[in-house]
Motif scaffolding. Sequence first.
Motif, PDB file in Angstrom:
ATOM      1  N   LEU A  98      -4.646   5.362 -24.167  1.00  0.00           N
ATOM      2  CA  LEU A  98      -4.464   5.093 -25.593  1.00  0.00           C
ATOM      3  C   LEU A  98      -2.984   5.128 -25.962  1.00  0.00           C
ATOM      4  O   LEU A  98      -2.504   4.278 -26.726  1.00  0.00           O
ATOM      5  N   SER A  99      -2.261   6.098 -25.405  1.00  0.00           N
ATOM      6  CA  SER A  99      -0.826   6.198 -25.684  1.00  0.00           C
ATOM      7  C   SER A  99      -0.087   4.959 -25.193  1.00  0.00           C
ATOM      8  O   SER A  99       0.775   4.412 -25.894  1.00  0.00           O
ATOM      9  N   ARG A 100      -0.446   4.512 -23.971  1.00  0.00           N
ATOM     10  CA  ARG A 100       0.188   3.301 -23.439  1.00  0.00           C
ATOM     11  C   ARG A 100      -0.141   2.083 -24.296  1.00  0.00           C
ATOM     12  O   ARG A 100       0.722   1.237 -24.557  1.00  0.00           O
ATOM     13  N   GLY A 151       3.291   9.255 -34.365  1.00  0.00           N
ATOM     14  CA  GLY A 151       4.051   8.106 -33.883  1.00  0.00           C
ATOM     15  C   GLY A 151       4.755   8.316 -32.567  1.00  0.00           C
ATOM     16  O   GLY A 151       5.526   7.452 -32.134  1.00  0.00           O
ATOM     17  N   ASP A 152       4.511   9.449 -31.914  1.00  0.00           N
ATOM     18  CA  ASP A 152       5.168   9.717 -30.624  1.00  0.00           C
ATOM     19  C   ASP A 152       4.378   9.052 -29.503  1.00  0.00           C
ATOM     20  O   ASP A 152       3.815   9.708 -28.629  1.00  0.00           O
ATOM     21  N   SER A 153       4.281   7.723 -29.541  1.00  0.00           N
ATOM     22  CA  SER A 153       3.546   6.989 -28.511  1.00  0.00           C
ATOM     23  C   SER A 153       4.441   6.748 -27.307  1.00  0.00           C
ATOM     24  O   SER A 153       5.663   6.780 -27.403  1.00  0.00           O
ATOM     25  N   GLY A 154       3.811   6.513 -26.178  1.00  0.00           N
ATOM     26  CA  GLY A 154       4.567   6.262 -24.954  1.00  0.00           C
ATOM     27  C   GLY A 154       4.712   7.483 -24.080  1.00  0.00           C
ATOM     28  O   GLY A 154       5.008   7.367 -22.895  1.00  0.00           O
ATOM     29  N   SER A 155       4.513   8.676 -24.639  1.00  0.00           N
ATOM     30  CA  SER A 155       4.566   9.887 -23.825  1.00  0.00           C
ATOM     31  C   SER A 155       3.183  10.149 -23.238  1.00  0.00           C
ATOM     32  O   SER A 155       2.176   9.625 -23.718  1.00  0.00           O
ATOM     33  N   TYR A 156       3.123  10.991 -22.209  1.00  0.00           N
ATOM     34  CA  TYR A 156       1.864  11.230 -21.510  1.00  0.00           C
ATOM     35  C   TYR A 156       1.634  12.725 -21.368  1.00  0.00           C
ATOM     36  O   TYR A 156       2.556  13.534 -21.418  1.00  0.00           O
ATOM     37  N   ILE A 157       0.380  13.078 -21.185  1.00  0.00           N
ATOM     38  CA  ILE A 157      -0.007  14.475 -21.051  1.00  0.00           C
ATOM     39  C   ILE A 157      -0.506  14.721 -19.641  1.00  0.00           C
ATOM     40  O   ILE A 157      -1.203  13.893 -19.060  1.00  0.00           O
ATOM     41  N   LYS A 158      -0.130  15.868 -19.081  1.00  0.00           N
ATOM     42  CA  LYS A 158      -0.578  16.264 -17.749  1.00  0.00           C
ATOM     43  C   LYS A 158      -1.249  17.624 -17.856  1.00  0.00           C
ATOM     44  O   LYS A 158      -0.597  18.632 -18.104  1.00  0.00           O
ATOM     45  N   VAL A 159      -2.554  17.637 -17.679  1.00  0.00           N
ATOM     46  CA  VAL A 159      -3.329  18.871 -17.748  1.00  0.00           C
ATOM     47  C   VAL A 159      -4.334  18.867 -16.608  1.00  0.00           C
ATOM     48  O   VAL A 159      -5.049  17.884 -16.413  1.00  0.00           O
ATOM     49  N   PHE A 207      -0.962  17.290 -28.194  1.00  0.00           N
ATOM     50  CA  PHE A 207      -0.497  15.949 -27.830  1.00  0.00           C
ATOM     51  C   PHE A 207      -1.015  14.909 -28.819  1.00  0.00           C
ATOM     52  O   PHE A 207      -0.289  13.992 -29.217  1.00  0.00           O
ATOM     53  N   LEU A 208      -2.291  15.044 -29.227  1.00  0.00           N
ATOM     54  CA  LEU A 208      -2.866  14.092 -30.182  1.00  0.00           C
ATOM     55  C   LEU A 208      -2.165  14.176 -31.534  1.00  0.00           C
ATOM     56  O   LEU A 208      -1.996  13.155 -32.217  1.00  0.00           O
ATOM     57  N   LYS A 209      -1.764  15.377 -31.932  1.00  0.00           N
ATOM     58  CA  LYS A 209      -1.020  15.523 -33.184  1.00  0.00           C
ATOM     59  C   LYS A 209       0.320  14.804 -33.095  1.00  0.00           C
ATOM     60  O   LYS A 209       0.745  14.143 -34.050  1.00  0.00           O
ATOM     61  N   ARG A 210       0.987  14.943 -31.937  1.00  0.00           N
ATOM     62  CA  ARG A 210       2.246  14.219 -31.739  1.00  0.00           C
ATOM     63  C   ARG A 210       2.012  12.718 -31.748  1.00  0.00           C
ATOM     64  O   ARG A 210       2.796  11.950 -32.316  1.00  0.00           O
TER      65      ARG A 210
END
Length: 421
Positions: free
Chosen positions: A195-197, A171-179, A164-167
Amino acid sequence: MKINSIFFRIFSGFLIIITLFSIILLVSYNWGLSSAIKNWSNYHLKNSKSLAKSILLGNEVVVPQDNPIFVYNLDRELIFSNRGLGRKSGVDQELEPILSNNILTGYYYSPRMQFLDIEANKEFTKAITKALILALIISTIIATIIALLFSVNISRSTQKIVKFLKRLSKGDSGSYIKVEGSTEVQEIINAINNLSRELLREEELRSQWSRDIAHDLRTPIAALKAQFEGMESGVLDINIGRIKQNIKEVYRLEYMVEDLSELMKLEDPKTSLYIDEINTLDLINQIKIICVEDINKKKIKTSFNSSLTSFIGDEMLLYRGISNIWVNAVRHTNVGGSITFSIYQQDMNIIIDINNSGEIIPKNEISRIFDRLYRGEKSRSSQGSGLGLTICQQVVSLHNGDITVCSDKSTGTTFSIKLPL
């Protein structure tokens, strides 16, 4: 599997802990068994001496068969044995004296027996050792399986976070990770999502600012270009009024560039403050002359209040930040309105309040007015780079202070700066 991977490190750590625990347990068992055998031997010797003394005194005693004992009189003649009377003389034996009230009453001999010489003790020790080894093997297997599952779970979580951090870095901001994971992993994930937000928000602000700044730059440049082309072709006359208008547009461009340069300097981690004593009256006199023409033109009533003669801070930077708020106050105060400037001490803080009776800031904009590159709806048509309040907030932050804003119809709009003493 890489040696420096988190899976390898966690799994290896578990195995090392299990190994150390097993070694400690075995050493403890061996030490405990040795201590028990030693105590048993000491008890055996004491018991033999006590039995021999009772026999000499003529007391009836029961001597266990697994405890060989020979009792002799003062002439070293054998008078009792639970192994028969084959040994009548104790001359050749290493006899131990028996004392009664510090008086020698006889001798005894009891061969030193080892704990494991007794069959029951030997079987008991074997059973305990087997049970311990079996327990260690089973515990090691279970712990290894748990360590493997835990390591795999952590490794999968970290791999998802890394992807996710690589994405995000691309520049792939705005997406979120669920783990799903431990509390610490969830805290990391929440921080990454925040941080993404924030990156998405910054990107939107930057995009909006780029459009605004492009418009603000394009307008004076286009006007200057048209003026110069007209004068060059002879369509427009070259006169003082037209030259002054062009100079005004140049000043506007210069002001925007200076704001950008100032913000970049303030955001530099190497920026240092020049702390000195600030004369409050001098600061107020400097603020009074800002936008004085606009104040007179709009007939704005100004008042300045101070209960302090001086305070500590970086005078140049604080003037820069406060002047930005003052300019905004003048710009948004209606004709016949009022602006109040106050400096006072509250507890262990210096408070600087700037209140104006002008336009109310919408509630949905209050939380964003200090954002870098942000300009409210009512400010888009006015001159300015949208960096003034951001610069002010950065100046206050460098002083370890805080700045807040309150805006309502009853009291107007108040910007409050709090600086620690």
